[in-house]
Design an enzyme around this catalytic site. Structure first.
Site, PDB file in Angstrom:
ATOM      1  N   GLU A 135       5.599   7.255  11.773  1.00 34.18           N
ATOM      2  CA  GLU A 135       5.642   5.891  12.298  1.00 34.18           C
ATOM      3  C   GLU A 135       5.720   5.832  13.828  1.00 34.18           C
ATOM      4  O   GLU A 135       6.729   5.408  14.401  1.00 34.18           O
ATOM      5  CB  GLU A 135       6.817   5.135  11.675  1.00 34.18           C
ATOM      6  N   GLU A 185       5.953   7.412   2.056  1.00 32.84           N
ATOM      7  CA  GLU A 185       7.127   6.539   1.983  1.00 32.84           C
ATOM      8  C   GLU A 185       6.773   5.285   1.202  1.00 32.84           C
ATOM      9  O   GLU A 185       5.819   4.586   1.548  1.00 32.84           O
ATOM     10  CB  GLU A 185       7.648   6.142   3.370  1.00 32.84           C
TER      11      GLU A 185
END
Length: 373
Positions: free
Chosen positions: A201, A307
């Site tokens: 991220e 995720e």
């Protein structure tokens, strides 16, 4: 998961300043014969680091390498060892890792473990950017717990905001490169079931910056090992659209996996302020996974989602609670779509709101049966 130099200074001696000192010896500073004052020398310049060279090595080839499409099929649904090595210090956010956790993961039926790692507290801020030896040993120990059980392991660079916030600083890029220079050399002879994920991220990096970072990291890893699987993603929160927007680094590389994250819709799965379970909700979810599979087929790059999950409550506003029945429906639908569209996925278990495994009691919540059915 959404959550938190000094340089070498070269000083120049001003020759003119030295000359001034010599000429003034033995004469009055008010004498008409004094030379015209010479202005101070320019401020010292700051030396810029150069990009780190790739070491000269004998490139390694893993004898047990598998093609990424086969790995995706074998990994199925796995679990994150979240809030552990990605915390500022192990134990700050969740109980420290124990080998019995990994055994519990295997016994439950999970086939892979993602080990998020944050390096900022464990690597020097100045060249040569040495990583703490004890921490490297700890990382290797946990990786070995996974590999010794014939499971797939994923390691990464996780909450390292310093590279995301200061990417234009060459010293910060060198610091980041040193992480992968170290890992690719130290783990070069580990089983091919160890996968390298470039960065988690990278919110704050532009598309051009993440494209550059992905390419550079692949160069570093490939310099050491020709065929270890590398996982890359887009910028920002590593959402599916972020993946679609970035370039595929080295599209001809045969050992590459694309990755995205999904907690959609966040108002349900992240902060528990809206319900979930309508036909529209389920259609939206299916379309999400279908688009991921279609992109993978079009580009010839196997894809995973390392995720996903559904919070029990909003950890910032714990009064916001997700209904267990809706969470079960959300996870059950997720698993069905993951399997239908052939996407490997890794459940986000952080030892807290997103967890299904209770580390202190070595017991499981209802989520585990849904994830492994």
């Amino acid at each position: 998961m959404k959550s938190v130099l000094s340089k070498t200074v070269l000083q120049s001696m001003g020759f003119a300043l030295i000359l001034t000192g010599l000429m003034s010896c033995g004469s009055s500073s008010n004498s008409p014969a004094d030379p015209t004052p010479i202005p101070p020398s320019s401020p010292p310049t700051v030396a810029q680091e150069s990009p780190l060279p790739l070491p000269v090595v004998n490139q390694n080839t893993l004898a047990d390498a598998e093609m990424p499409a086969d790995v995706i099929a074998k990994m199925g649904i796995g679990i994150n060892l979240g809030n552990t090595l990605d915390a500022p210090n192990e134990g700050d956010w969740a109980l420290a890792a124990e080998e019995y956790y990994i055994q519990a993961f295997q016994d439950a039926g999970f086939k892979h473990v993602r080990i998020p790692i944050t390096w900022g507290n464990r690597i020097q801020e100045q060249a040569p950017y040495t990583i703490d030896a004890d921490f490297l040993d700890r990382v290797e120990l946990i990786v070995d717990w996974v590999l010794d059980r014939d499971m797939y392991a994923i390691i990464n660079v996780h909450h390292d905001s310093w590279i995301k916030e200061n990417y234009d600083d060459i010293s910060q890029r060198n610091r980041f490169d040193t992480i992968w220079l170290t890992l690719s050399e130290r783990f070069k002879n580990k089983s091919a079931k160890l996968l390298f994920e470039i960065i988690n991220e990278p919110r704050g990096l532009s598309i051009n910056q993440i494209n550059q970072l992905n390419l550079r990291t692949m160069d570093i890893i490939r310099n050491q090992t020709r065929n270890r699987i590398i996982i890359y993603a887009g910028n920002e929160w590593s959402a599916l659209d972020d993946l679609f927007n970035v370039a595929i680094p080295y599209p001809q590389d045969e050992y590459l996996i694309a990755n995205f994250h999904s907690y959609d819709p966040w108002n349900f799965a992240g902060i528990c302020v809206q319900p979930w379970g309508s036909e529209e909700d389920k259609t939206n979810m299916e379309n999400h996974y279908m688009h991921a599979r279609d992109w993978s087929d079009t580009n010839g790059i196997p894809i995973m989602m390392n995720e996903f999950g559904s919070a029990k409550f909003d950890f910032q506003n714990p009064q916001n609670v997700c209904a267990s029945s809706e969470r079960a429906d959300y996870l059950r639908t997720s698993v069905a779509m993951i399997k239908k569209y052939g996407i490997a996925a890794t459940f986000w278990d952080d030892g807290g709101s997103f967890s299904t495994y209770d580390r202190s009691t070595n017991t499981w919540g209802f989520e585990m049966e849904i994830l492994t059915e």
